[in-house]
Enzyme design. Structure first.
Site, short mmCIF file in Angstrom:
data_model
loop_
_atom_site.label_atom_id
_atom_site.label_comp_id
_atom_site.label_asym_id
_atom_site.label_seq_id
_atom_site.Cartn_x
_atom_site.Cartn_y
_atom_site.Cartn_z
CE1 TYR A 435 0.75 0.01 4.41
CE2 TYR A 435 -1.57 -0.27 4.83
CZ TYR A 435 -0.30 -0.15 5.29
OH TYR A 435 -0.08 -0.18 6.63
CD GLU A 436 0.66 6.30 1.45
OE1 GLU A 436 -0.35 5.86 2.02
OE2 GLU A 436 0.69 7.43 0.93
N GLY A 437 1.31 3.09 -2.55
CA GLY A 437 2.15 2.93 -3.75
C GLY A 437 2.99 1.68 -3.62
CD GLN A 442 6.73 4.19 -2.98
OE1 GLN A 442 7.43 5.20 -2.92
NE2 GLN A 442 5.43 4.23 -2.81
#
Lengths: 594, 594
Positions: A435-437, A442
């Protein structure tokens, strides 16, 4: 569950010696963050995490969240712990005093976050998401919006969320379907369904303020047509229930006590925040902070796992040392005598302490980017932050997952049993690379946008720091061999980047092919730099006969381990980067499985 | 849960072409294993696994096993599936015809096991443990014992267990506390408590035959004083309930539908099997087989994960290819266009197909060790088996865990959600590096006992095969670069071993320090050899215009990927081996955490 003790000694080693946070705060004019204040926050924060949050972690995993007809109930004790956290003033430590916060630097908030995440990652999601929402409103809200929402959010009376993902898109937000239709009073009617909304519905706060990405009727296609809206569960002022409801919660592998919600917006009233069609940019403002927070979950869970594993390895008696009995009075030796157990423990220790150093290094940059006295200083910090953030997120979660798996392995069969708590750490950690990319995203961000997108400028900002460090320490009596090893890698890093950059000019797929391995390669080099910085301090402590001598010996031994046994992984990552894209792209998709 | 389809095409590629199983069976006189029989077993076995076992896998994980006052109930459908399996004659495929088995080679049983493990690992534990017990009784039982137990076990009317572990010892069986007191009739009264007993209690069979390690009153200390006993739940003949009971079942991270039991023996009647005090040796007879079976769990779950991931990667639309839209008619491209997704998929494919080749290679040796026509042939196979078995167990489970984690990552956030089934594969796989001897123990077995214990002889048996292969293919027009790469690594392997051996003569801790990385290093080289064997076949198929051309292209592309992107990991493992023990052992135990 292993008992959690906040690693205050290691934190102080970094704060007082390696990164001189006192000088750092003074230079930024953050006078409130005095040494006494820092100590108080660490010590009181540690108590809260150890005594209140940690005991709720295993039961929270077993109980999970409950969903009943739109109502979500968090596990027993979670709500009370949140009340206690808010009452203790923890929620506003790094928040703006104009809205009731304490206004302490972000780095102090992150130190506190580490302790929260280690003791109870699921619980930490609720305040964590609220901080995300607060940042967005603070950065992009009108005065009126700030006045309406920030005080209550800071006080923890209300909590917040970030609503991005939909069933058909997570990474690819350009194709969201949620719509915002303008209403006569200037607000908007929001309609659509969001999934994977952490803290989307729960029983901890009076109200929940959702930050929702949606498209205006005339919005351009893709990511340039996304706007951000504030959609409160209960409308501010009138208190009227808004048309947003929780459709269900997910059944997940881990972080089970964190409510992951489907949220349905059925013409809910929303309020545009920031400019129309600039919603993604608004979200990205707070991404650096949020991504660092997610990266820290690798550190948090790794630290908890290490604390369990080291205790077990000292207590569990199994087999004799190959060099002869070490505890002849006992039925067998503690397993820490076995080299392979030490390999796992030292791998854990090297990644945890290295990742903590990376966190603090990055946290200082975050402070400087916010509070730096001049534009140049802030800009330089922003550049470094831009480069380091995807590494923090992906490298720390990849290695955190490795660490928690080692911790479980140290326990042997008991590691697989829930009551020991070690497997929960693996499950809780497993979401962090996603999650969060995702870590793949990334890596693209690092290599494509940051490194190649800046024609190497952002990389050079880092390699210059490493180079200067190597030059300054080239003759260090005890550490020069490692300095030389780092220096060589630092040069190779630049060369490798040029090679990828050249290839990418001909074929953009070269970026994607190299990205993840390039990120990991970079992470290992940065950690080597940070390990050497720690080793320099430790070596000096040893020589001055500091009371920290034993601690310093641990640092030096772990640094040696890191350079000898972990840093050589760069060779494998470099080879993968150099392999290029052809061996990934040549096989037609339909031939992967026949 | 991803649908499971048995990978028959890949199995046939290995059976028909790479390893010529038909010639192999003919040479061993295993005439029953005709090509038609092999086909029938694969096809019918595939149907059973796809249609009966696979649909029970997700529900079994959710429901788990039930424990109520000593009674264990398996999840809905498990019992019926077992009845169907037994009725279909699957349970006795590789069992001795003297006791009702079909007497087919062990390798065929393993091919079937792969399909079972991919479709439902938890369910596969019940017949798997029974096969273990059958092997032990077959190898060490008296005629009377064989007559009493084997027919019922083969028929699946009864099932079996292996009871080794106690709460205070898993690896270190020399310190078990379970006692066996001789009774007047020649049997023994067994008293003690065993933990982690898979299939220790359940509702699938009329009776459960436990094989229990215990100590006789006059037994020497340590592993030389352990004896093996048959302890039936119901005594054969009288049908009397024996004093063995299930105290509880464990709550685990995965394989939740496999009942992991605490078994309490309260003076239960047991019957010595094999010689007194030679119990551990009896257990070890079947270890090669059992360890290969455990290693295969990495392959099984990796295969299931790949099937899910490849389907998802072709269907999920997200972002555009960096080289331009590939599916412009759709809202986004399928994620398989992205190099980083392909990196994960190809890593999965390379490990799965490589591990399958390793399984088949080893399975042939198992056949030869059992059925070889002369002592030399059998002995040579035994040596190779002894070397390869710990690699199969540890390398295949380590890489299996990596594969299942990649599979989950391909799904993004959905991978973390239980209903998609991808995270279960990670959880189910996570036990495999632990049980049946942790991977650390496998590594010690490989490097300490097998390689150095034979003064390098067992290693040379393998490097000689690889060397001959390289010599024979040194000029291969398409593959010679890989042949050279393999040849160089093969030489380096010998040199590295000599280096470790020399160091170990001075300091036995060098073995433990090097072991795990040495094992992984060895595994990567063996897989390179097997990938080249597959590539040779594929290249020949391409050139002869075989109908398998597309399949062959997949093999060649995956081989290239393996050599370019995975095999370079040997460099990191070699460096770790060469780092030696000092950087692991120098830090005093009490200084790991201060």
């Amino acid at each position: 569950m292993p008992d959690y003790k906040a690693p205050l000694r290691d934190m102080r080693f970094l704060i007082d010696h390696v990164f001189d946070f006192h000088g750092h705060y003074a230079a930024l004019g953050a006078t409130d963050a005095s040494p006494d204040m820092v100590s108080a926050i660490l010590e009181e924060g540690a108590k809260f995490c150890e005594n209140v949050l940690a005991p709720l972690n295993r039961p929270g995993d077993e109980e999970g969240c409950h969903f009943d007809n739109g109502v979500v109930t968090t596990p027993k004790g979670f709500k009370e712990a949140f009340a206690q956290y808010v009452e203790g003033g923890w929620h506003g430590v790094a928040a703006d005093p104009a809205y009731g916060g304490q206004g302490l630097p972000l780095s102090l908030g992150l130190m506190l976050s580490e302790m929260i995440g280690s003791s109870n990652t699921s619980w930490g999601m609720y305040p964590g998401l609220t901080h995300g929402a607060m940042s967005a409103i603070h950065a992009h809200g009108t005065e009126e919006q700030k006045n309406t929402y920030l005080s209550k959010l800071t006080a923890g009376q209300w909590t917040g969320t970030m609503c991005l993902t939909e069933a058909h898109c997570g990474t690819d937000l350009g194709i969201i379907k949620t719509r915002a239709v303008p209403l006569a009073d200037g607000s908007h009617a929001i309609t659509g369904s969001k999934i994977f909304i952490s803290a989307g519905e729960h029983d901890m706060s009076e109200n929940i303020i959702h930050l929702v990405l949606a498209k205006l009727p005339d919005a351009p296609a893709g990511t340039k047509g996304i706007s951000l809206f504030i959609v409160p569960k209960f409308l501010a002022g009138s208190g009227e229930r808004n048309a947003v409801s929780c459709g269900s919660i997910e059944h997940k592998m881990g972080i089970k006590a964190s409510a992951t919600c489907v949220l349905n917006f059925d013409g809910a009233r929303g309020f545009l925040i920031g400019e129309a069609n600039k919603g993604l940019a608004c979200m990205f403002t707070m991404m650096n902070h949020a991504r660092l927070g997610t990266g820290m979950q690798g550190l948090c869970l790794g630290e908890a796992s290490f604390q369990g594993a080291i205790k077990y390895a000292n207590e569990r008696l199994q087999m004799r040392s190959l060099t002869g009995a070490k505890a002849p009075e006992k039925v067998a030796d503690p397993i820490i005598v076995h080299p392979d157990v030490r390999r796992m423990l030292l791998t854990m220790k090297a990644f945890n302490e290295g990742n903590r150093a990376l966190t603090y290094f990055t946290a200082q940059l975050l402070d400087t980017a916010h509070l730096g006295r001049d534009e140049n200083q802030r800009q330089e910090a922003e550049y470094l932050l831009a480069f380091l953030t995807p590494i923090c997120k992906a490298f720390m979660t990849e290695t955190g997952l490795e660490v928690t798996n080692h911790g479980m392995q140290v326990f042997g069969g008991h590691g697989f049993i829930r009551e020991w708590g070690m497997e929960q750490l693996v499950r809780d950690c497993r979401i962090a690379p996603i999650y969060e990319g995702t870590n793949g995203i990334q890596a693209l961000d690092l290599l494509g946008r940051k490194v190649l997108g800046s024609q190497g400028k952002l990389l050079r900002g880092v390699t210059k720091i490493v180079h200067r460090f190597c030059v300054a320490n080239v003759d260090h009596p005890q550490l020069k061999a490692y300095v030389a090893q780092l220096n060589e890698l630092n040069q190779q890093w630049g060369e490798l980047t040029v090679k990828v950059g050249m290839a990418a000019m001909k074929n953009p797929d070269e970026v994607g092919a190299a990205a993840l391995d390039y990120l990991m390669y970079s992470g290992y080099i940065i950690l080597a730099y940070l390990w050497l910085r720690m080793a320099l301090v430790a070596q000096a402590q040893l020589e001055t006969g500091s009371s920290e001598g034993d601690y310093a010996r641990g640092k030096l031994a772990t640094c040696e381990f890191y350079f000898k046994r972990l840093l050589p992984r760069t060779a494998a990552h470099r080879a993968a980067v150099e392999a290029g894209s052809e061996c990934l792209m040549s096989l037609p998709a339909q031939m992967f499985a026949l």
